[in-house]
Design a protein around this motif. Structure first.
Motif, short mmCIF file in Angstrom:
data_model
loop_
_atom_site.label_atom_id
_atom_site.label_comp_id
_atom_site.label_asym_id
_atom_site.label_seq_id
_atom_site.Cartn_x
_atom_site.Cartn_y
_atom_site.Cartn_z
N THR A 119 -36.33 -8.79 -49.13
CA THR A 119 -36.86 -9.68 -48.10
C THR A 119 -36.56 -11.14 -48.41
O THR A 119 -36.19 -11.91 -47.53
N ARG A 123 -34.49 -13.67 -46.00
CA ARG A 123 -35.07 -14.90 -45.46
C ARG A 123 -34.19 -16.10 -45.75
O ARG A 123 -34.04 -17.00 -44.91
N ALA A 126 -31.23 -15.99 -43.44
CA ALA A 126 -31.63 -16.39 -42.09
C ALA A 126 -31.82 -17.90 -42.00
O ALA A 126 -31.66 -18.49 -40.93
N ALA A 127 -32.17 -18.54 -43.12
CA ALA A 127 -32.36 -19.98 -43.14
C ALA A 127 -31.04 -20.74 -43.30
O ALA A 127 -31.04 -21.97 -43.36
N THR A 211 -44.82 -14.55 -52.32
CA THR A 211 -43.44 -14.21 -51.97
C THR A 211 -43.26 -12.70 -52.09
O THR A 211 -43.78 -12.07 -53.01
N VAL A 242 -39.13 -21.37 -47.46
CA VAL A 242 -38.47 -20.23 -46.81
C VAL A 242 -38.98 -18.90 -47.37
O VAL A 242 -39.19 -17.93 -46.63
N ASP A 247 -45.19 -10.18 -45.55
CA ASP A 247 -44.09 -9.24 -45.33
C ASP A 247 -44.67 -7.83 -45.24
O ASP A 247 -45.26 -7.34 -46.20
#
Length: 504
Positions: A119, A123, A126-127, A211, A242, A247
């Motif tokens: 994950t 992330r 995606a950032a 996280t 980020v 999750d």
């Protein structure tokens, strides 16, 4: 752009912060593709050649293609955020789908085939950040920190005969050496903080549950967290922005709703802050580390902090003497690692027992220096997390480290945070006798599952030494504010000299 290339404000790329790398892209000084090529070239020259850092296990052949996409987005005005186009490296116990392997540094898991990214990796992608590759780490065969069967012995870039610590050794060394913009590490107890200290970078261990650990080869899940290794506190805040958040793949993150890690950074944040100095159990192991920490305390006071000295942890002696706490951790390893190996797709050992057998059959590769006594000890346990001895030990660990430990001392003295030496300077690599006993700041926040951040604070004969700030659960904003203000008052980061063995 060459390895002497500079950002828009003239800072060398290999030493640049995320903000400076972003500014360079925004100004047109260089593109994301050029950044990726710069770092891949630097890895090629420094990782297995030249100083042979052995910090990186493999690079992603798709990195340039992804960088082209990020550049195209920038031209369209579709910048994803502060990490857009920033190359980063991933510790090899975090899953990456596609061409990159996830092996935990062992040849036994080269056949592992994750179906999706961890994950935290997803992330970051995606950032807009770009995966460069996977970093070396300490493997399951203990003995010398930073050694793995796949990567060999990692080296500290400041002095090549010194240890890069473990187990996020490759990530920390790569950041220090300018092989990436930042890197991901993981910590159970000391695996981010220790490497950050000896390699002279910033390492943030978040609260367990802030996280996601989904897609992480498990260590001790009740203690495991994923965090960044960076060249500045502001960089760590940008990456945490980020990474943090709930999750569904990791139920422990259900309470992780806090954000705003970048907007809390203030140069004058130390004014009025109450910082405790915990000496017992943190000082006295290394004279050099003590001296650097004492100077750090003076800097904090001069910048406006109220220093409360000798704020000792009331439960520390019990923590250090209770052998059942280790039993609970090993039970977790048995339970969760067996479950992970059984379920993970691909061709590889399906249990710790099969992993032990593989290592015996490939001892020349997997065990050329040290044995697998710890794995064998773990495999002999039941892995029953409902065992009353295990549940009692886990509850005791939490009580001693949290309620009667960090929380108690913070409450008693009305502190914002504690400060302590991260650890001593890097020791010499010894593939015969192994590492010295681990000493440093990581044990207490590790057992508590609480956050801590190591920041460069000084050096001893060219070897970095850090200090750690720690506090209670979900206190990342407080720690980042304090660490950032300390970093501004005491700038101590410096590029590595790659000193050859035998120097100093």
């Amino acid at each position: 752009m060459t390895t002497t290339g500079t950002t828009a404000d003239g800072v060398a790329v290999a030493a640049a912060t995320i903000d400076q790398l972003q500014a360079g892209q925004e100004s047109g000084r260089f593109s994301a593709v050029e950044l990726v090529r710069f770092h891949l070239d630097r890895i090629d020259r420094l990782n297995l050649r030249g100083p042979e850092l052995r910090a990186v296990l493999e690079t992603d052949p798709q990195a340039e293609e992804v960088a082209e996409e990020r550049d195209a987005e920038r031209r369209r005005g579709a910048v994803r955020g502060p990490l857009h186009g920033i190359p980063f490296l991933v510790k090899d116990n975090l899953e990456t789908a596609g061409g990159l392997r996830t092996s935990n540094g062992t040849t036994a898991l080269l056949g592992l085939r994750p179906e999706q990214d961890a994950t935290v990796v997803a992330r970051l992608r995606a950032a807009g950040a770009i995966v460069l590759g996977k970093t070396n780490k300490s493997g399951w065969i203990s003995g010398s920190a930073g050694w793995s069967a796949r990567g060999g012995q990692g080296r500290n870039p400041h002095r090549l005969d010194r240890s890069p610590h473990g187990s996020s050794s490759g990530s920390a060394a790569a950041v220090a050496a300018g092989l990436c913009g930042f890197a991901l590490g993981t910590e159970t107890i000391g695996s981010i903080l220790g490497p950050a200290g000896v390699n002279g970078v910033v390492g943030l261990k978040p609260t367990v549950g802030l996280t996601s650990r989904a897609g992480m080869i498990p260590g001790v899940p009740s203690l495991d967290s994923v965090g960044p290794l960076c060249r500045s506190v502001a960089d760590a805040a940008a990456v945490l922005e980020v990474l943090a958040g709930a999750d569904p793949r990791d139920p422990a993150t259900s309470a992780a709703t806090r954000t705003g890690y970048q907007d809390c950074l203030e140069q004058n944040a130390l004014v009025g802050a109450r910082i405790g100095v915990a000496r017992e159990g943190f000082f006295g192991f290394d004279d050099h580390a003590d001296a650097v920490a004492e100077e750090a305390v003076r800097v904090l006071a001069a910048a406006g902090a109220t220093i409360v000295d000798r704020t000792e942890i009331p439960s520390l002696s019990q923590i250090l003497s209770d052998e059942n706490l280790m039993f609970a951790q090993l039970q977790e390893v048995k339970h969760h690692l067996d479950a992970y190996l059984a379920a993970a797709p691909g061709e590889h050992p399906r249990s710790i027992g099969e992993l032990i057998a593989y290592n015996r059959a490939h001892a020349d590769v997997e065990m050329p220096h040290f044995g697998q006594e710890t794995l064998e000890l773990v495999d002999g346990l039941s892995g029953d997390l409902a065992d009353p001895a295990c549940t009692t030990a886990l509850a005791t660990m939490r009580r001693l480290s949290q309620d009667e430990g960090i929380d108690a001392v913070l409450r008693e003295h009305q502190l914002d945070a504690l400060v302590a030496p991260t650890g001593g300077p890097a020791w010499k690599i010894d593939l015969v006798h192994g590492d010295p006993p681990a000493r440093g700041s990581a044990l207490l926040p590790g057992l508590a599952g609480y956050p801590a951040i190591s920041v460069p604070a000084g050096a001893v004969r060219g070897l970095p030494v850090g200090v750690t700030f720690l506090a209670g659960a979900w206190s990342e904003r407080v720690l980042l504010r304090i660490a950032h203000a300390f970093e501004r008052a005491n700038p101590a980061w410096f590029p590595p000299a790659f000193e050859p063995p035998g120097v100093g």
